[in-house]
Design an enzyme around this catalytic site. Sequence first.
Site, mmCIF file in Angstrom:
data_model
loop_
_atom_site.group_PDB
_atom_site.id
_atom_site.type_symbol
_atom_site.label_atom_id
_atom_site.label_comp_id
_atom_site.label_asym_id
_atom_site.label_seq_id
_atom_site.Cartn_x
_atom_site.Cartn_y
_atom_site.Cartn_z
ATOM 1 N N HIS A 312 23.202 -39.410 -30.814
ATOM 2 C CA HIS A 312 22.010 -39.383 -31.489
ATOM 3 C C HIS A 312 21.819 -41.013 -31.683
ATOM 4 O O HIS A 312 22.980 -41.634 -32.074
ATOM 5 C CB HIS A 312 21.914 -38.731 -32.821
ATOM 6 C CG HIS A 312 20.704 -38.514 -33.534
ATOM 7 N ND1 HIS A 312 20.058 -39.443 -34.235
ATOM 8 C CD2 HIS A 312 19.886 -37.705 -33.250
ATOM 9 C CE1 HIS A 312 19.021 -39.078 -34.677
ATOM 10 N NE2 HIS A 312 18.783 -37.791 -34.059
ATOM 11 N N ASP A 369 19.681 -30.245 -31.021
ATOM 12 C CA ASP A 369 19.406 -29.551 -29.952
ATOM 13 C C ASP A 369 20.789 -28.609 -29.294
ATOM 14 O O ASP A 369 20.322 -27.699 -28.406
ATOM 15 C CB ASP A 369 18.855 -30.486 -28.843
ATOM 16 C CG ASP A 369 17.615 -31.140 -29.250
ATOM 17 O OD1 ASP A 369 17.656 -32.399 -29.322
ATOM 18 O OD2 ASP A 369 16.576 -30.429 -29.417
HETATM 19 C C1 SDX Z 1 16.478 -35.660 -30.687
HETATM 20 O O1 SDX Z 1 15.567 -39.777 -33.099
HETATM 21 C C2 SDX Z 1 15.308 -38.822 -33.403
HETATM 22 O O2 SDX Z 1 15.859 -38.586 -34.665
HETATM 23 C C3 SDX Z 1 15.540 -37.683 -32.542
HETATM 24 C C4 SDX Z 1 15.611 -36.174 -32.970
HETATM 25 C C5 SDX Z 1 14.524 -35.686 -33.903
HETATM 26 O O3 SDX Z 1 14.746 -34.846 -34.628
HETATM 27 O O4 SDX Z 1 13.475 -36.420 -33.677
HETATM 28 O O5 SDX Z 1 16.777 -36.081 -33.764
HETATM 29 C C6 SDX Z 1 15.571 -35.130 -31.846
HETATM 30 O O6 SDX Z 1 16.007 -36.468 -29.654
HETATM 31 C C7 SDX Z 1 18.078 -35.316 -30.685
HETATM 32 C C8 SDX Z 1 18.678 -36.190 -29.343
HETATM 33 C C9 SDX Z 1 18.283 -35.276 -28.286
HETATM 34 N N1 SDX Z 1 18.699 -35.831 -26.965
HETATM 35 C C10 SDX Z 1 19.964 -35.409 -26.444
HETATM 36 O O7 SDX Z 1 20.806 -34.643 -26.752
HETATM 37 C C11 SDX Z 1 20.261 -36.107 -24.832
HETATM 38 C C12 SDX Z 1 21.653 -36.504 -24.944
HETATM 39 N N2 SDX Z 1 21.793 -37.517 -25.452
HETATM 40 C C13 SDX Z 1 21.382 -39.024 -25.271
HETATM 41 O O8 SDX Z 1 20.975 -39.252 -24.130
HETATM 42 C C14 SDX Z 1 21.435 -40.160 -26.258
HETATM 43 O O9 SDX Z 1 22.724 -39.698 -26.936
HETATM 44 C C15 SDX Z 1 20.523 -40.312 -27.337
HETATM 45 C C16 SDX Z 1 19.179 -40.649 -26.331
HETATM 46 C C17 SDX Z 1 20.477 -39.109 -28.052
HETATM 47 C C18 SDX Z 1 20.758 -41.525 -27.990
HETATM 48 O O10 SDX Z 1 20.824 -42.445 -27.076
HETATM 49 P P1 SDX Z 1 21.196 -44.049 -27.714
HETATM 50 O O11 SDX Z 1 21.274 -44.162 -29.179
HETATM 51 O O12 SDX Z 1 20.289 -45.216 -26.902
HETATM 52 O O13 SDX Z 1 22.566 -44.197 -27.255
HETATM 53 P P2 SDX Z 1 23.063 -44.711 -26.081
HETATM 54 O O14 SDX Z 1 22.492 -44.453 -24.645
HETATM 55 O O15 SDX Z 1 22.942 -46.306 -26.076
HETATM 56 O O16 SDX Z 1 24.506 -44.253 -25.774
HETATM 57 C C19 SDX Z 1 25.619 -45.018 -26.522
HETATM 58 C C20 SDX Z 1 26.791 -44.677 -25.703
HETATM 59 C C21 SDX Z 1 26.539 -45.146 -24.271
HETATM 60 O O17 SDX Z 1 27.917 -45.552 -23.665
HETATM 61 P P3 SDX Z 1 28.448 -47.100 -23.665
HETATM 62 O O18 SDX Z 1 27.294 -47.510 -22.649
HETATM 63 O O19 SDX Z 1 28.594 -47.511 -24.729
HETATM 64 O O20 SDX Z 1 29.453 -46.824 -22.676
HETATM 65 O O21 SDX Z 1 27.082 -43.409 -25.629
HETATM 66 C C22 SDX Z 1 27.120 -42.761 -24.232
HETATM 67 C C23 SDX Z 1 26.211 -43.652 -23.626
HETATM 68 O O22 SDX Z 1 26.393 -43.508 -22.176
HETATM 69 N N3 SDX Z 1 26.392 -41.627 -24.526
HETATM 70 C C24 SDX Z 1 26.434 -40.304 -23.912
HETATM 71 C C25 SDX Z 1 25.904 -39.349 -24.500
HETATM 72 N N4 SDX Z 1 24.961 -39.887 -25.441
HETATM 73 C C26 SDX Z 1 25.229 -41.335 -25.523
HETATM 74 N N5 SDX Z 1 27.267 -40.246 -22.930
HETATM 75 C C27 SDX Z 1 27.353 -38.831 -22.448
HETATM 76 N N6 SDX Z 1 26.650 -37.815 -22.850
HETATM 77 C C28 SDX Z 1 25.700 -38.284 -23.916
HETATM 78 N N7 SDX Z 1 24.984 -37.390 -24.312
#
Ligand code: SDX
Length: 435
Positions: A312, A369
């Site tokens: 998140h 989710d």
């Molecule tokens: C919702 O914003 C809100 O409030 C949203 C929400 C709401 O109520 O409105 O809460 C609802 O959208 C919840 C999120 C649902 N999405 C997912 O579950 C999809 C999977 N999660 C991600 O794609 C990700 O975690 C996000 C999109 C939720 C957040 O992305 P960020 O903040 O841009 O974080 P990032 O992509 O920069 O990740 C940081 C690190 C990265 O690795 P490094 O580059 O540091 O090596 O964490 C890794 C990412 O690759 N990472 C994951 C991951 N989520 C982040 N690696 C594997 N699996 C994951 N799910």
Amino acid sequence: MSNTPASKTFTLTDDDNGQSWQYPVLEGTAGPGVIDIRKLYADTGHFTFDPSFTATGSCKSRITYIDGEEGILMHRGYTIEDLAEKSNFMEVAYLLLYGDLPNQKQRSKFDHDITYHTMVHEQINYFFRGFRRDAHPMAIMCGIVAALSAFYHDSLDIWDPDQREISAHRLIAKIPTLAAMTLKYSLGQPFMYPRNDLSYSENFLYMCFGLPAEPYRINPVLANAMDKILILHADHEQNASTSTVRLAGSSQANPFACISAGIACLWGPAHGGANQEVLEMLDQIGTKDRIPEFIEKAKDKDDPFRLMGFGHRVYKNFDPRAGVLKKACDEVLNDLGINDPRLELAMELERIALEDEYFVERKLFPNVDFYSGIILKAMGFPTSMFTVLFAVARTVGWISQWKEMIEEPALRIGRPRQLYTGPAKRSYVPVEDRD
Ligand code: SDX
């Protein structure tokens, strides 16, 4: 928000010529203060650069507060745990919209106002016939919700508080009806008209699962679970879809068009589309012995696969909504006598991921989710409807944030700038002289 002069300032200094500027810090009720940089471009001729808004406050708001480090979510000062346990969705909708929990009289009037707006214009039924039966329900919702503005010309004046209120009530009341019609259309079943004798959540389940051929029995456990799911998804500060609604609203677009823009943004798998992706991911994993393989895929930078339902932008602790949903999941599955192996698989996946350094180091916890899809599946919703249900709940948050923005004095259109990295000025070359 405090309007007293800033007690703290930040100084920015140009190291080339020693010129410096001071920017005031604005403090809120809770959470980080903000550095007010509205004069930065006029002072320095420079913009800030924060493409995904990781460090940018876009507005002042009194509606929702999130502490990502502590896993805290509050609506108008009430914790999500208290609201999920002690309140109901209609009360939470009133709280988000008007700022306080309603007294009995306010509650009865609000219930009545919403109930008596649940029907949609009969002409709207014909919109559905333009879609294939297998159209994604979110594609239909984007179109149908924007089309509401073609029917309600009497409530499009965003500067009229009465018209703003009617539009808000119409959207909160009609979104479940439209969502249920979307489900029925995909099933080839007749639309079920709303019933005024049912609560908001009971009515939604009735319109989704009722049939004209037989009476529909409301299951109180499912109605309660539905109400809880709606509360947990109602609002969440300035997330991507809420920011979309605010930006659309800043152009003075009508509220129906703004909510449709929010639905479009919510559809993305990184946002509200994740609940559908979680279930598809669990089906792809299939059995517990394959979990390590998928954990490794999620960690592999060359593999686009991510553990859906994990991570998140704000929560670097457990998403408090996930915990409430997990408990509701157990209740629904037990009541229905369903033994969904996906729940076991999800819990094992959560256990393994939370012991893995990659997830621990990056503070990737289950989000809202992760468990919602399992409950929705158990309640009989097809996977393709999961994000629609998120939109049904979030509509009250979107319209409350939109209303707050419109009521701010001196509304201005949102218009970010950029860092230009394209070609420098060059002369036009006629096509016959080009290589
Ligand atoms: C919702 O914003 C809100 O409030 C949203 C929400 C709401 O109520 O409105 O809460 C609802 O959208 C919840 C999120 C649902 N999405 C997912 O579950 C999809 C999977 N999660 C991600 O794609 C990700 O975690 C996000 C999109 C939720 C957040 O992305 P960020 O903040 O841009 O974080 P990032 O992509 O920069 O990740 C940081 C690190 C990265 O690795 P490094 O580059 O540091 O090596 O964490 C890794 C990412 O690759 N990472 C994951 C991951 N989520 C982040 N690696 C594997 N699996 C994951 N799910």
